[in-house]
Design a protein around this motif. Structure first.
Motif, short mmCIF file in Angstrom:
data_model
loop_
_atom_site.label_atom_id
_atom_site.label_comp_id
_atom_site.label_asym_id
_atom_site.label_seq_id
_atom_site.Cartn_x
_atom_site.Cartn_y
_atom_site.Cartn_z
N HIS A 193 28.26 81.13 -4.60
CA HIS A 193 27.76 82.50 -4.80
C HIS A 193 28.87 83.54 -5.22
CE1 HIS A 193 25.08 80.50 -2.15
NE2 HIS A 193 23.94 81.24 -2.58
N ILE A 194 28.47 84.43 -5.95
CA ILE A 194 29.21 85.59 -6.25
C ILE A 194 30.08 86.21 -4.95
CG2 ILE A 194 29.49 87.81 -7.39
CD1 ILE A 194 27.43 86.86 -9.53
N LYS A 247 20.48 81.00 -5.72
CA LYS A 247 20.84 79.85 -6.67
C LYS A 247 19.53 79.07 -6.80
CE LYS A 247 25.25 80.55 -6.68
NZ LYS A 247 25.57 81.23 -7.80
N PHE A 278 27.58 92.45 -7.95
CA PHE A 278 26.31 91.55 -8.25
C PHE A 278 26.39 90.23 -7.16
CE2 PHE A 278 27.64 93.60 -12.29
CZ PHE A 278 26.48 94.17 -12.67
N THR A 309 15.72 81.90 -10.58
CA THR A 309 15.53 83.13 -9.60
C THR A 309 14.49 83.82 -9.95
OG1 THR A 309 17.13 84.51 -11.23
CG2 THR A 309 18.38 83.23 -9.43
N ASP A 337 23.01 86.87 -5.04
CA ASP A 337 23.20 85.88 -6.03
C ASP A 337 22.64 84.68 -5.67
OD1 ASP A 337 23.91 84.42 -8.16
OD2 ASP A 337 26.14 83.97 -7.35
N TYR A 364 29.55 85.06 -15.32
CA TYR A 364 29.63 84.26 -14.09
C TYR A 364 31.06 83.53 -14.31
CZ TYR A 364 28.63 81.05 -10.56
OH TYR A 364 28.92 80.25 -9.40
N HIS A 375 20.81 79.82 -12.43
CA HIS A 375 22.16 80.02 -11.43
C HIS A 375 22.56 78.71 -10.67
CE1 HIS A 375 21.53 84.73 -10.54
NE2 HIS A 375 21.53 84.26 -11.67
N ASP A 376 23.32 77.93 -11.24
CA ASP A 376 24.09 78.30 -12.36
C ASP A 376 24.37 77.39 -13.71
OD1 ASP A 376 25.11 80.61 -10.67
OD2 ASP A 376 25.83 78.95 -9.42
#
Length: 617
Positions: free
Chosen positions: A483-484, A494, A489, A497, A492, A331, A438-439
């Motif tokens: 968010h990615i 938050k 991936f 998860t 994603d 990440y 996350h995260d």
């Protein structure tokens, strides 16, 4: 007599035709004046054509969502003064659809049509890059995070639920921009279909569906795609009849690859990189200028079209910064600044790279390049005294009860913090593991801070000590950090998860508290100078008075990790791991007289004074 009468009628008819023609001409002139000159932009076999003549696109990319509206005109003028004739415009879908089905095209820097009209006023053409997916180091690549409430959602494909949302976006955006195509007197000459799709998927029917959606909603200018100049990316990402954009196309080999794929449309460098992005924990990306100079010399000397990504990046204000991940446990969140080491820096000033590229472009173009506009004034502010004001713990609100942890999006929250709270029954100490954080998480036991857990690297365990409390209270405060926005991936969510385990036992029965840290939440904070939970997640507040306003940077090097607000505006995230310690604040967010600064720090126990500076570093 008959012929005389016939002649008279003929003269009358001719006169009426002249009157009708004059009326039509007059109306056309009015319409032409209102709409501007209409042009036909088309795709030749190897060249772009403007009204049938070869046209070289020399473009610089700007993102309206990253630039305060007050500075749009200045940044457009700066782009023109570097020698560009075109501006590429990324449109961030999630910046415009503020809630499912609710669009904002008017407030602040959401008025995309106004930005495009400014380009027209400054004599610039526009490449429109509307996504729906844009990447752009922007949160979720521009897709609305509310989509992640759908448990089994598939994105960037023909999943009917995804496409229903895309259709609504295309309809609303088309209504704003269709009249601004060059065929209607506007500056838009081409529209991009999706973005770098050949790096992600291979559903060409999906791409065709997108193109047909734009056509159905009134888009008539040519389309293009943008992909890496490799055979498999070009095959998967380009569609018949669309120009081939290459990210990047800086040499003859790239153009040869494009020609192999489709010899009947022009190719261009749709993203030529004068700079690069930066993640938290890295050094500032500052690529050598020799590389971009070499690429531009090739493109200009061979009369190839190109777009500089980016000529000016701007700022990831608020929670708009995205993240990268190229493995399930990796990440890499992006910093708040989108300076990008671009020719025009974050605050709009020209860099040495700007003048080098300007002088290079001057050698190859026939048109006159104007001088750059005057710089936006900057100020520094005397050191600001800060005091503890409140904390997350005094602003929890009512919890949501859940047997297992659920992510933010399931609770209609896309950013900010979630607090997860439960009582420990059975196991009460040992190895706690979060699946997955996350995260960034802070773990507390009975109000005492234990440790942090960061998503990157997959080390998600914390040792909980033994206590004398019969039913210990476990609190996990989780921050979403973007968010990615790229690669495989992107689904994603938050918060937490999946689940939390203690010595392998799944912990049940959670109270979940929302803290979105949005404007409404910040406005309604409950003041309380008392600190709890070891002083973590504390708000610090200060005020300062100004006789005049100007751009400035607030220096957060005295703090550890959090978010900064000035007069209610979210400047973005900061983090002690760097490289960014100063956050940009435009003059338009300051005012003469009293101003307020609010800092939420997740780790800092005590207030620290804040200084300012005139530059990012």
């Amino acid at each position: 007599m008959f012929w005389q009468a016939a002649g008279t009628l003929k003269q009358l008819h001719t006169g009426m035709k002249k009157v009708a023609f004059l009326i039509f001409f007059f109306i056309s002139c009015i319409a032409g004046h209102a709409q501007g000159s209409r042009h036909i932009f088309s795709l030749g076999k190897s060249d772009f054509l403007m009204d049938g003549k070869p046209f070289q696109i020399i473009s610089g990319e700007l993102h309206p969502a990253r630039i305060p509206k007050e500075y749009w005109k200045h940044r457009i003028q700066m782009t023109k003064a570097m020698g560009c004739n075109t501006i590429a415009v990324y449109v961030m879908w999630n910046d415009l659809e503020t809630a499912p089905g609710k669009f904002d095209f008017k407030t602040g820097n959401h008025d995309i049509a106004a930005f495009i009209r400014l380009c027209k006023e400054e004599g610039m053409w526009v490449l429109l890059r509307p996504g729906p997916y844009v990447c752009a180091e922007w949160d979720f690549g521009g897709l609305p995070a509310s989509l992640l409430k759908i448990p089994d959602l598939k994105i960037r494909c023909r999943d009917p639920r995804y496409m229903a949302a895309v259709t609504g976006y295309v309809q609303h955006l088309s209504a704003e921009v269709a009249s601004l195509q060059c065929t209607n007197g506007g500056p838009i000459v081409m529209v991009q279909v999706e973005n770098e799709y050949g790096s992600y998927g291979n559903d060409k029917e999906y791409l065709e569906t997108l193109r047909n959606l734009w056509i159905k909603n009134g888009i008539r200018v040519p389309f293009y795609t943008a992909d890496g100049p490799t055979p498999y990316m070009l095959e998967a990402g380009n569609i018949k009849g669309a120009a081939i954009g290459m990210d990047s196309g800086g040499d003859q080999h790239a153009f040869d690859e494009a020609k192999k794929w489709n010899p009947d449309v022009p190719a261009f460098s749709s993203e030529t990189y004068p700079g690069w992005l930066t993640h938290w924990g890295e050094k500032w990306a500052q690529p050598d200028s020799a590389g971009i100079k070499k690429e531009l010399e090739f493109l200009l000397s061979h009369k190839k079209s190109f777009n500089l990504y980016v000529i000016h990046g701007g700022t990831n204000f608020g929670f708009t910064a995205g993240a990268n991940a190229f493995s399930p446990t990796q990440y890499q969140p992006d910093v708040t600044s989108y300076d990008y080491d671009a020719p025009i820096n974050e605050q709009g000033l020209p860099t040495p790279k700007y003048f080098m590229l300007r002088n290079l472009i001057k050698k190859y173009v026939a048109y006159t390049i104007p001088e750059p506009p005057a710089a936006i004034p900057t100020i520094t502010i005397p050191e600001i005294s800060m005091k503890a004001y409140s904390s997350i713990w005094q602003n929890l609100g009512q919890p949501v009860h859940s047997p297992q942890p659920v992510p933010m999006e399931a609770l209609d929250q896309n950013q900010g913090l979630l607090l997860y709270r439960t009582k420990l029954i059975g196991h009460k100490s040992g190895t706690l593991k979060i699946w997955e954080p996350h995260d960034y998480a802070l773990v507390f036991l009975n109000g005492k801070f234990i440790d942090t857990v960061y998503r990157d690297g997959g080390k998600w365990e914390v040792k909980l000590p033994k206590t004398d409390v019969a039913d210990p209270q476990l609190d996990i405060l989780v921050e979403g950090m973007g968010h990615i926005n790229f690669a495989q991936f992107m689904i994603d969510r938050k918060g937490i998860t999946d689940r939390v385990t203690l010595n392998g036992m799944t912990l049940m029965n959670w109270d979940i508290y929302k803290a979105p840290l949005d404007a409404s939440y910040i406005k309604n904070l409950n003041p309380s100078a008392g600190t709890t939970y070891d002083g973590k997640a504390t708000f610090f507040k200060g005020s300062f008075s100004l006789d005049q306003t100007g751009d400035t940077y607030f220096d957060l090097s005295g703090y550890k990790k959090g978010v900064v607000y000035v007069n209610g505006h979210n400047l973005g995230r900061y983090w002690y791991i760097g490289p960014q310690y100063r956050l940009y604040c435009p003059a338009s967010w300051l005012k003469k007289g009293q101003n307020e600064i609010l800092v939420l720090d997740l780790l800092q126990n005590n207030p620290a004074n804040i200084s300012t500076a005139a530059s990012l570093y």
